[in-house]
Design an enzyme around this catalytic site. Sequence first.
Site, PDB file in Angstrom:
ATOM      1  N   SER A 149       0.863  -1.193   0.000  1.00 35.41           N
ATOM      2  CA  SER A 149       0.000   0.000   0.000  1.00 35.41           C
ATOM      3  C   SER A 149       0.889   1.229   0.000  1.00 35.41           C
ATOM      4  O   SER A 149       2.024   1.195   0.502  1.00 35.41           O
ATOM      5  CB  SER A 149      -0.870  -0.009   1.256  1.00 35.41           C
ATOM      6  OG  SER A 149      -1.413   1.273   1.499  1.00 35.41           O
ATOM      7  N   TYR A 162      -1.713  -0.238   9.995  1.00 35.59           N
ATOM      8  CA  TYR A 162      -1.842  -0.766   8.637  1.00 35.59           C
ATOM      9  C   TYR A 162      -0.602  -0.365   7.823  1.00 35.59           C
ATOM     10  O   TYR A 162       0.024  -1.211   7.161  1.00 35.59           O
ATOM     11  CB  TYR A 162      -3.114  -0.214   8.001  1.00 35.59           C
ATOM     12  CG  TYR A 162      -3.347  -0.648   6.570  1.00 35.59           C
ATOM     13  CD1 TYR A 162      -3.728  -1.950   6.270  1.00 35.59           C
ATOM     14  CD2 TYR A 162      -3.205   0.262   5.515  1.00 35.59           C
ATOM     15  CE1 TYR A 162      -3.959  -2.346   4.957  1.00 35.59           C
ATOM     16  CE2 TYR A 162      -3.435  -0.119   4.205  1.00 35.59           C
ATOM     17  CZ  TYR A 162      -3.815  -1.421   3.928  1.00 35.59           C
ATOM     18  OH  TYR A 162      -4.034  -1.804   2.626  1.00 35.59           O
TER      19      TYR A 162
HETATM   20  N1  LIG Z   1      -8.601  -1.265  -1.577  1.00 36.88           N
HETATM   21  C1  LIG Z   1      -7.619  -0.430  -1.321  1.00 36.88           C
HETATM   22  O1  LIG Z   1      -7.809   0.793  -1.233  1.00 36.88           O
HETATM   23  C2  LIG Z   1      -6.204  -0.943  -1.176  1.00 36.88           C
HETATM   24  C3  LIG Z   1      -5.163  -0.021  -1.344  1.00 36.88           C
HETATM   25  C4  LIG Z   1      -3.852  -0.471  -1.201  1.00 36.88           C
HETATM   26  C5  LIG Z   1      -3.598  -1.790  -0.905  1.00 36.88           C
HETATM   27  N2  LIG Z   1      -4.623  -2.663  -0.738  1.00 36.88           N
HETATM   28  C6  LIG Z   1      -4.282  -4.047  -0.397  1.00 36.88           C
HETATM   29  O2  LIG Z   1      -4.675  -4.884  -1.457  1.00 36.88           O
HETATM   30  C7  LIG Z   1      -5.046  -6.170  -0.948  1.00 36.88           C
HETATM   31  C8  LIG Z   1      -6.444  -6.518  -1.442  1.00 36.88           C
HETATM   32  O3  LIG Z   1      -7.321  -5.504  -0.991  1.00 36.88           O
HETATM   33  P1  LIG Z   1      -8.809  -5.363  -1.525  1.00 36.88           P
HETATM   34  O4  LIG Z   1      -9.116  -3.935  -1.529  1.00 36.88           O
HETATM   35  O5  LIG Z   1      -8.980  -6.171  -2.730  1.00 36.88           O
HETATM   36  O6  LIG Z   1      -9.568  -6.027  -0.270  1.00 36.88           O
HETATM   37  P2  LIG Z   1     -11.015  -6.682  -0.185  1.00 36.88           P
HETATM   38  O7  LIG Z   1     -11.872  -6.245  -1.306  1.00 36.88           O
HETATM   39  O8  LIG Z   1     -11.428  -6.451   1.210  1.00 36.88           O
HETATM   40  O9  LIG Z   1     -10.683  -8.264  -0.397  1.00 36.88           O
HETATM   41  C9  LIG Z   1      -9.861  -8.899   0.527  1.00 36.88           C
HETATM   42  C10 LIG Z   1      -9.646 -10.329   0.096  1.00 36.88           C
HETATM   43  O10 LIG Z   1      -8.812 -10.959   1.068  1.00 36.88           O
HETATM   44  C11 LIG Z   1      -9.531 -12.019   1.712  1.00 36.88           C
HETATM   45  N3  LIG Z   1      -9.171 -12.019   3.125  1.00 36.88           N
HETATM   46  C12 LIG Z   1      -9.394 -11.036   4.043  1.00 36.88           C
HETATM   47  N4  LIG Z   1      -8.968 -11.424   5.251  1.00 36.88           N
HETATM   48  C13 LIG Z   1      -8.454 -12.675   5.096  1.00 36.88           C
HETATM   49  C14 LIG Z   1      -7.884 -13.619   5.993  1.00 36.88           C
HETATM   50  N5  LIG Z   1      -7.757 -13.379   7.302  1.00 36.88           N
HETATM   51  N6  LIG Z   1      -7.482 -14.813   5.482  1.00 36.88           N
HETATM   52  C15 LIG Z   1      -7.640 -15.093   4.175  1.00 36.88           C
HETATM   53  N7  LIG Z   1      -8.164 -14.251   3.296  1.00 36.88           N
HETATM   54  C16 LIG Z   1      -8.585 -13.048   3.758  1.00 36.88           C
HETATM   55  C17 LIG Z   1     -11.009 -11.716   1.446  1.00 36.88           C
HETATM   56  O11 LIG Z   1     -11.839 -12.860   1.462  1.00 36.88           O
HETATM   57  P3  LIG Z   1     -12.531 -13.380   2.834  1.00 36.88           P
HETATM   58  O12 LIG Z   1     -13.088 -12.184   3.526  1.00 36.88           O
HETATM   59  O13 LIG Z   1     -13.546 -14.385   2.407  1.00 36.88           O
HETATM   60  O14 LIG Z   1     -11.415 -14.020   3.604  1.00 36.88           O
HETATM   61  C18 LIG Z   1     -10.916 -11.137   0.034  1.00 36.88           C
HETATM   62  O15 LIG Z   1     -10.782 -12.165  -0.906  1.00 36.88           O
HETATM   63  C19 LIG Z   1      -4.939  -6.072   0.572  1.00 36.88           C
HETATM   64  O16 LIG Z   1      -3.711  -6.605   0.982  1.00 36.88           O
HETATM   65  C20 LIG Z   1      -4.985  -4.576   0.829  1.00 36.88           C
HETATM   66  O17 LIG Z   1      -4.320  -4.247   2.012  1.00 36.88           O
HETATM   67  C21 LIG Z   1      -5.930  -2.274  -0.873  1.00 36.88           C
END
Ligand SMILES: NC(=O)c1ccc[n+]([C@@H]2O[C@H](COP(=O)([O-])OP(=O)(O)OC[C@H]3O[C@@H](n4cnc5c(N)ncnc54)[C@H](OP(=O)(O)O)[C@@H]3O)[C@@H](O)[C@H]2O)c1
Length: 249
Positions: A149, A162
């Site tokens: 991130s 975070y």
């Molecule tokens: N969205 C943003 O603004 C953003 C920005 C920068 C970086 N990121 C990073 O990008 C990555 C993906 O983010 P996203 O926005 O796509 O998130 P998201 O839409 O919340 O999806 C998260 C994914 O991870 C899984 N997950 C969550 N907790 C878990 C656990 N304890 N064990 C196994 N699987 C788990 C969820 O499925 P389940 O809930 O079914 O487990 C889902 O498939 C993350 O690492 C996040 O920190 C996101």
Amino acid sequence: MTTTGGRPAALVTGASRGIGLGIARRLADAGYDLTVSARDAARLDKAAAALADAGGRVHPVPADMAIENDVQRLAAEHSQHHGRLDVLVIGAGVGSSGALEETTMKRYDLQFDVNVRAPFVLLQTSLPLLRKTAAANPEHGAKVIALASITGVAAELALAVYGATKAALISLCRSVNTEESAHGVSATAICPGYVDTDMAAYMRDRIEPHQMIRVEDVAELAMSVTRLSAFAVVPELVVTRPGEQLWRA
Ligand SMILES: NC(=O)c1ccc[n+]([C@@H]2O[C@H](COP(=O)([O-])OP(=O)(O)OC[C@H]3O[C@@H](n4cnc5c(N)ncnc54)[C@H](OP(=O)(O)O)[C@@H]3O)[C@@H](O)[C@H]2O)c1
């Protein structure tokens, strides 16, 4: 992509929705066999079925990245099913916002467990297969892509823990490069600002979803990394939203 025979294989965590699913989709379309993982088995199965429409083998493994045994089982199941690991996408992550003084140690531990400890265990457990795959295909090697991130690059208000986990993940990727890239295994931390997914939904009253980075943009960067030769190492990619504050989420 060029590989030494057979379909390439990727393991994607956090693959049931959001950025992980976006990357898994692109990998499936590019001809990869997949292992996909998340906690919610029903949602994961649905995603896996849709991904299999691209024609590859897709193996769903429900697993909680906060549980070490689950992380190890995931790596083992991928190895048994596919026998090679061309791309490891560390996508699963959790975030919790709040001022330093309000952060409970429970929230601290969960973020470090899922965002740092699990990636470390997954990397450690997957390394033999990544090395084997890279050795069989020295021109291309094997890639690790971690969703970090922009908060791991510059401090963001109310995201201290975070951001600290993501800084650690960026550092972990650098260490993979230092230790392994001469032998074909390299790692890239992708460091975006807000991406329009469930995780960023809590910001929608302050940032319109259409002003956020698109899942497709992050997936496009991930795919570019997968196409590089083993002789180009990209430690991190920072992606910011348009506007004056380049290092803000
Ligand atoms: N969205 C943003 O603004 C953003 C920005 C920068 C970086 N990121 C990073 O990008 C990555 C993906 O983010 P996203 O926005 O796509 O998130 P998201 O839409 O919340 O999806 C998260 C994914 O991870 C899984 N997950 C969550 N907790 C878990 C656990 N304890 N064990 C196994 N699987 C788990 C969820 O499925 P389940 O809930 O079914 O487990 C889902 O498939 C993350 O690492 C996040 O920190 C996101």
